[in-house]
Design an enzyme around this catalytic site. Structure first.
Site, PDB file in Angstrom:
ATOM      1  N   SER A 242      -1.594   3.763  15.593  1.00 15.67           N
ATOM      2  CA  SER A 242      -2.174   4.114  16.904  1.00 15.67           C
ATOM      3  C   SER A 242      -3.487   3.371  17.156  1.00 15.67           C
ATOM      4  O   SER A 242      -3.719   2.872  18.268  1.00 15.67           O
ATOM      5  CB  SER A 242      -2.375   5.630  17.020  1.00 15.67           C
ATOM      6  OG  SER A 242      -3.057   6.149  15.910  1.00 15.67           O
ATOM      7  N   HIS A 272       4.394   8.081  11.609  1.00 12.90           N
ATOM      8  CA  HIS A 272       2.961   8.205  11.945  1.00 12.90           C
ATOM      9  C   HIS A 272       2.715   9.646  12.427  1.00 12.90           C
ATOM     10  O   HIS A 272       3.027  10.601  11.733  1.00 12.90           O
ATOM     11  CB  HIS A 272       2.615   7.118  12.971  1.00 12.90           C
ATOM     12  CG  HIS A 272       1.150   6.924  13.243  1.00 12.90           C
ATOM     13  ND1 HIS A 272       0.158   7.348  12.396  1.00 12.90           N
ATOM     14  CD2 HIS A 272       0.500   6.340  14.298  1.00 12.90           C
ATOM     15  CE1 HIS A 272      -1.031   7.028  12.903  1.00 12.90           C
ATOM     16  NE2 HIS A 272      -0.846   6.421  14.068  1.00 12.90           N
ATOM     17  N   HIS A 318       1.348   7.662   1.789  1.00 14.50           N
ATOM     18  CA  HIS A 318       0.424   7.016   2.731  1.00 14.50           C
ATOM     19  C   HIS A 318       0.381   5.523   2.455  1.00 14.50           C
ATOM     20  O   HIS A 318       0.525   5.087   1.312  1.00 14.50           O
ATOM     21  CB  HIS A 318      -0.993   7.604   2.615  1.00 14.50           C
ATOM     22  CG  HIS A 318      -1.827   7.324   3.818  1.00 14.50           C
ATOM     23  ND1 HIS A 318      -2.574   6.181   3.950  1.00 14.50           N
ATOM     24  CD2 HIS A 318      -1.990   8.021   4.968  1.00 14.50           C
ATOM     25  CE1 HIS A 318      -3.180   6.200   5.131  1.00 14.50           C
ATOM     26  NE2 HIS A 318      -2.844   7.311   5.772  1.00 14.50           N
ATOM     27  N   ARG A 327      -8.340  15.131   4.439  1.00 12.71           N
ATOM     28  CA  ARG A 327      -8.048  15.893   5.667  1.00 12.71           C
ATOM     29  C   ARG A 327      -7.084  17.032   5.343  1.00 12.71           C
ATOM     30  O   ARG A 327      -7.115  18.083   5.972  1.00 12.71           O
ATOM     31  CB  ARG A 327      -7.449  14.962   6.738  1.00 12.71           C
ATOM     32  CG  ARG A 327      -8.378  13.821   7.136  1.00 12.71           C
ATOM     33  CD  ARG A 327      -7.687  12.825   8.057  1.00 12.71           C
ATOM     34  NE  ARG A 327      -6.545  12.169   7.411  1.00 12.71           N
ATOM     35  CZ  ARG A 327      -5.748  11.295   8.005  1.00 12.71           C
ATOM     36  NH1 ARG A 327      -5.971  10.955   9.270  1.00 12.71           N
ATOM     37  NH2 ARG A 327      -4.741  10.748   7.357  1.00 12.71           N
ATOM     38  N   ASP A 373      -0.760  15.397   7.771  1.00 17.18           N
ATOM     39  CA  ASP A 373       0.298  16.078   8.533  1.00 17.18           C
ATOM     40  C   ASP A 373       1.006  17.169   7.737  1.00 17.18           C
ATOM     41  O   ASP A 373       1.724  17.990   8.311  1.00 17.18           O
ATOM     42  CB  ASP A 373       1.333  15.048   8.999  1.00 17.18           C
ATOM     43  CG  ASP A 373       0.719  14.041   9.948  1.00 17.18           C
ATOM     44  OD1 ASP A 373      -0.049  14.467  10.831  1.00 17.18           O
ATOM     45  OD2 ASP A 373       0.978  12.839   9.800  1.00 17.18           O
TER      46      ASP A 373
HETATM   47  N1  NMX Z   1       9.293  10.486   0.911  1.00 20.06           N
HETATM   48  C1  NMX Z   1      10.269   9.658   0.487  1.00 20.06           C
HETATM   49  N2  NMX Z   1      10.097   8.352   0.281  1.00 20.06           N
HETATM   50  C2  NMX Z   1       8.882   7.852   0.482  1.00 20.06           C
HETATM   51  C3  NMX Z   1       7.804   8.647   0.886  1.00 20.06           C
HETATM   52  C4  NMX Z   1       8.045  10.018   1.131  1.00 20.06           C
HETATM   53  N3  NMX Z   1       7.095  10.840   1.575  1.00 20.06           N
HETATM   54  N4  NMX Z   1       6.706   7.863   1.016  1.00 20.06           N
HETATM   55  C5  NMX Z   1       7.103   6.608   0.676  1.00 20.06           C
HETATM   56  N5  NMX Z   1       8.417   6.614   0.376  1.00 20.06           N
HETATM   57  C6  NMX Z   1       9.262   5.447   0.068  1.00 20.06           C
HETATM   58  C7  NMX Z   1       9.265   4.528   1.265  1.00 20.06           C
HETATM   59  O1  NMX Z   1      10.145   4.978   2.272  1.00 20.06           O
HETATM   60  C8  NMX Z   1       9.648   3.216   0.630  1.00 20.06           C
HETATM   61  O2  NMX Z   1      11.038   3.237   0.449  1.00 20.06           O
HETATM   62  P1  NMX Z   1      11.923   1.872   0.587  1.00 20.06           P
HETATM   63  O3  NMX Z   1      11.428   0.983  -0.498  1.00 20.06           O
HETATM   64  O4  NMX Z   1      13.320   2.344   0.416  1.00 20.06           O
HETATM   65  O5  NMX Z   1      11.639   1.322   1.944  1.00 20.06           O
HETATM   66  C9  NMX Z   1       8.956   3.302  -0.728  1.00 20.06           C
HETATM   67  O6  NMX Z   1       8.718   4.692  -0.979  1.00 20.06           O
HETATM   68  C10 NMX Z   1       7.629   2.567  -0.789  1.00 20.06           C
HETATM   69  O7  NMX Z   1       6.810   3.009   0.278  1.00 20.06           O
HETATM   70  P2  NMX Z   1       5.210   3.050   0.146  1.00 20.06           P
HETATM   71  O8  NMX Z   1       4.751   1.657  -0.072  1.00 20.06           O
HETATM   72  O9  NMX Z   1       4.795   4.084  -0.828  1.00 20.06           O
HETATM   73  O10 NMX Z   1       4.784   3.616   1.575  1.00 20.06           O
HETATM   74  P3  NMX Z   1       4.518   2.821   2.937  1.00 20.06           P
HETATM   75  O11 NMX Z   1       3.121   2.312   2.912  1.00 20.06           O
HETATM   76  O12 NMX Z   1       5.586   1.837   3.216  1.00 20.06           O
HETATM   77  O13 NMX Z   1       4.681   3.990   4.005  1.00 20.06           O
HETATM   78  C11 NMX Z   1       4.401   6.180   4.886  1.00 20.06           C
HETATM   79  C12 NMX Z   1       3.713   4.992   4.181  1.00 20.06           C
HETATM   80  C13 NMX Z   1       3.317   7.167   5.291  1.00 20.06           C
HETATM   81  C14 NMX Z   1       5.106   5.665   6.134  1.00 20.06           C
HETATM   82  C15 NMX Z   1       5.395   6.822   3.897  1.00 20.06           C
HETATM   83  O14 NMX Z   1       4.706   7.349   2.788  1.00 20.06           O
HETATM   84  C16 NMX Z   1       6.221   7.922   4.538  1.00 20.06           C
HETATM   85  O15 NMX Z   1       7.254   7.620   5.147  1.00 20.06           O
HETATM   86  N6  NMX Z   1       5.774   9.228   4.434  1.00 20.06           N
HETATM   87  C17 NMX Z   1       6.453  10.322   5.115  1.00 20.06           C
HETATM   88  C18 NMX Z   1       6.111  10.330   6.597  1.00 20.06           C
HETATM   89  C19 NMX Z   1       4.691  10.759   6.836  1.00 20.06           C
HETATM   90  O16 NMX Z   1       4.207  11.748   6.303  1.00 20.06           O
HETATM   91  N7  NMX Z   1       3.978  10.029   7.710  1.00 20.06           N
HETATM   92  C20 NMX Z   1       2.617  10.416   8.119  1.00 20.06           C
HETATM   93  C21 NMX Z   1       1.517   9.504   7.631  1.00 20.06           C
HETATM   94  C22 NMX Z   1       0.178   9.986   8.105  1.00 20.06           C
HETATM   95  N8  NMX Z   1       0.044   9.907   9.557  1.00 20.06           N
HETATM   96  O17 NMX Z   1      -0.355  10.834  10.182  1.00 20.06           O
HETATM   97  O18 NMX Z   1       0.332   8.854  10.153  1.00 20.06           O
HETATM   98  C1  MLT Z   2      -3.674   8.084  10.428  1.00 17.27           C
HETATM   99  O1  MLT Z   2      -4.449   9.045  10.523  1.00 17.27           O
HETATM  100  O2  MLT Z   2      -3.676   7.171  11.266  1.00 17.27           O
HETATM  101  C2  MLT Z   2      -2.637   8.100   9.345  1.00 17.27           C
HETATM  102  O3  MLT Z   2      -3.117   8.693   8.177  1.00 17.27           O
HETATM  103  C3  MLT Z   2      -1.952   6.800   9.117  1.00 17.27           C
HETATM  104  C4  MLT Z   2      -2.758   5.670   8.537  1.00 17.27           C
HETATM  105  O4  MLT Z   2      -3.951   5.765   8.283  1.00 17.27           O
HETATM  106  O5  MLT Z   2      -2.118   4.628   8.302  1.00 17.27           O
END
Ligand code: NMX
Ligand code: MLT
Length: 435
Positions: A242, A272, A318, A327, A373
């Protein structure tokens, strides 16, 4: 007292000098190599953006202008009788790097209340949305439509000098933040509430007015929650979807309404901001499957079934953080103070003990710890705001603070159009064939 605009105007020439000196001394220095994997890997870790409001440390979490969340809770002005920081003060801090006085924060509350009204065509636009349209889409439509009255867009058409860009950007940003409670309140009432929206109370703070528009103005603890909620969700450095989107779109000199409308569309994605909605849906499904008071084994099985189904555990992991998000901790502490015996809070605590080991065992996620979240929906549900489709709207109201502060600085510093370089896979193959 000195207004935020007056103080900001004083800081602009100082910051120009500061940036000039940094670039003179360090401008030619390199961060390090950029790898092909980073190009394929979502640019993780790529140093690419200037963002002054906050910096994220992987271990420690966010600092707003150098201050941790507990430090902000201690130092920023509070409402009479309140103990959480007023987001007005956080905005002042994000923009100036300084902690404002109580009087300055009160003046900001009054200024935002005075700017809060929506043009009637925007109210009609929101009212015309079908109840099946997601609240985030309605939110984005309304924010984008505020561009109708943008001071920046008008000034640009009138031939404003580059050096003056910051001034209408400041005015638009203040209008944007000020109008969000009425937009959020209207969407909420249309979809979930009843009766007419109450009027903004010009003697009250921003979070009280937001809470009141949602129907929770009488609940002092909910108002306190909103103050904490907006403060901690406001900013998370510049690379998150964002924030980065707002900065990118703003760099084309799209006004703050267009830029932040784009931010909201990114926040609406499930990886996100929509994750706060997803967490509650996931919890409710879990309760349906394993009951209200599940054993650890039953919860573990549910978590594994999520992973085996090729889905993410929402609220965990994350892109930058490698420890529990502060947070999350701030919200957990709020819960321990206000709702220690709530069954859903207990379940969230139980999950916190179980998910990290499972994510580590699954072996993919780089960060097995909870993010912001994982906790926010439980607090809102406790107070009766249990319509989870609305949760990301509250994240959006908060995120405007961080995006707006940087948009104002970007225009004050004459930030250039963003235009990074891209390559095709074919081109990359050739480029690195003999290296
Ligand atoms: N559950 C299952 N798998 C996960 C999770 C999770 N919570 N977090 C990471 N992975 C997987 C990810 O999908 C990836 O799989 P693949 O290789 O098959 O593509 C692998 O682990 C490596 O990912 P990372 O490098 O650890 O994470 P990345 O930086 O790519 O993504 C998020 C970060 C936040 C997108 C990821 O942790 C996620 O999808 N979390 C769940 C959704 C979430 O809570 N999002 C909110 C973030 C905060 N916000 O407010 O924005
Ligand atoms: C945010 O607050 O924007 C989320 O934690 C996602 C991020 O920092 O990448």
């Amino acid at each position: 007292p000195q207004t935020l605009k007056e103080r900001f105007a004083e800081l602009i020439p100082l910051e120009h000098e500061n940036v000039k000196a940094i670039r003179k001394e360090h401008g030619h220095k390199a961060f390090g190599p950029v790898t092909v994997d980073q190009v394929y890997g979502g640019m993780r870790g790529l140093p690419a953006l200037l963002w002054d409001g906050s910096v994220l440390d992987a271990e420690e979490g966010i600092r707003f202008r150098g201050k941790t969340i507990p430090e902000c809770q201690e130092l920023l002005p509070k409402a009479p009788g309140g103990s959480e920081p007023l987001p007005e003060g956080l905005f002042w801090l994000l923009l100036t790097g300084e902690v404002p006085t109580v009087e300055q924060v009160q003046a900001l509350s009054a200024d935002w209340a005075a700017r809060a009204a929506l043009p009637s065509f925007v109210e009609e636009l929101i009212d015309a949305c079908p109840s099946t349209l997601h609240p985030m889409s309605q939110f984005s439509i309304a924010v984008t439509a505020l561009n109708h009255d943008s001071a920046f867009a008008k000034a640009y058409q009138d031939g404003v000098h580059k050096k003056e860009y910051w001034e209408p950007t400041f005015e638009d940003s203040m209008d944007l933040i000020a109008k969000l409670p009425n937009i959020a309140g209207r969407i909420y009432r249309n979809l979930f509430g009843s009766g007419k929206l109450p009027a903004i109370d010009p003697t009250k703070d921003y979070s009280y007015n937001l809470s009141n528009l949602l129907g929770f103005g009488d609940n002092q603890a909910f108002v306190e929650l909103m103050r904490l909620y907006i403060t901690i969700h406001s900013d998370h450095e510049g690379g998150n979807v964002s924030a980065h989107t707002g900065k990118l779109v703003g760099s084309a000199l799209s006004d703050p309404f267009l830029a932040f409308g784009a931010s909201l569309n990114g926040l609406a994605g499930p990886l996100h901001g929509l994750a706060n909605q997803e967490v509650l849906i996931w919890l409710q499904r879990m309760i349906k499957q394993v009951g209200e008071n599940p054993s650890d084994d039953a919860v573990k099985e549910y978590i594994w079934s999520t992973l085996k189904g090729g889905q993410v555990v929402p609220g965990y992991g994350h892109a930058v953080l490698r420890k529990t998000d502060p947070r999350y901790t701030a919200q957990r502490e709020f819960a321990l103070k206000h709702l220690p015996n709530d069954p859903l809070f207990k379940l969230v605590g139980q999950i916190y003990k179980l998910v990290p080991d499972i994510l580590l065992a699954a072996g993919k996620a780089k960060n097995p710890w909870p993010n912001v979240d994982a906790h926010s929906g439980v607090l809102l549900t406790y107070y009766g705001l249990d319509q989870m489709k609305f949760y990301t709207v509250l994240f959006g109201v908060s995120r405007a603070f961080g995006v707006a502060a940087q948009l104002i600085w970007d225009r004050a510093l004459g930030a250039p159009l963003e235009r990074p370089k891209s390559y095709s896979s074919e081109h990359l193959k050739k480029m690195f064939a003999n290296r």
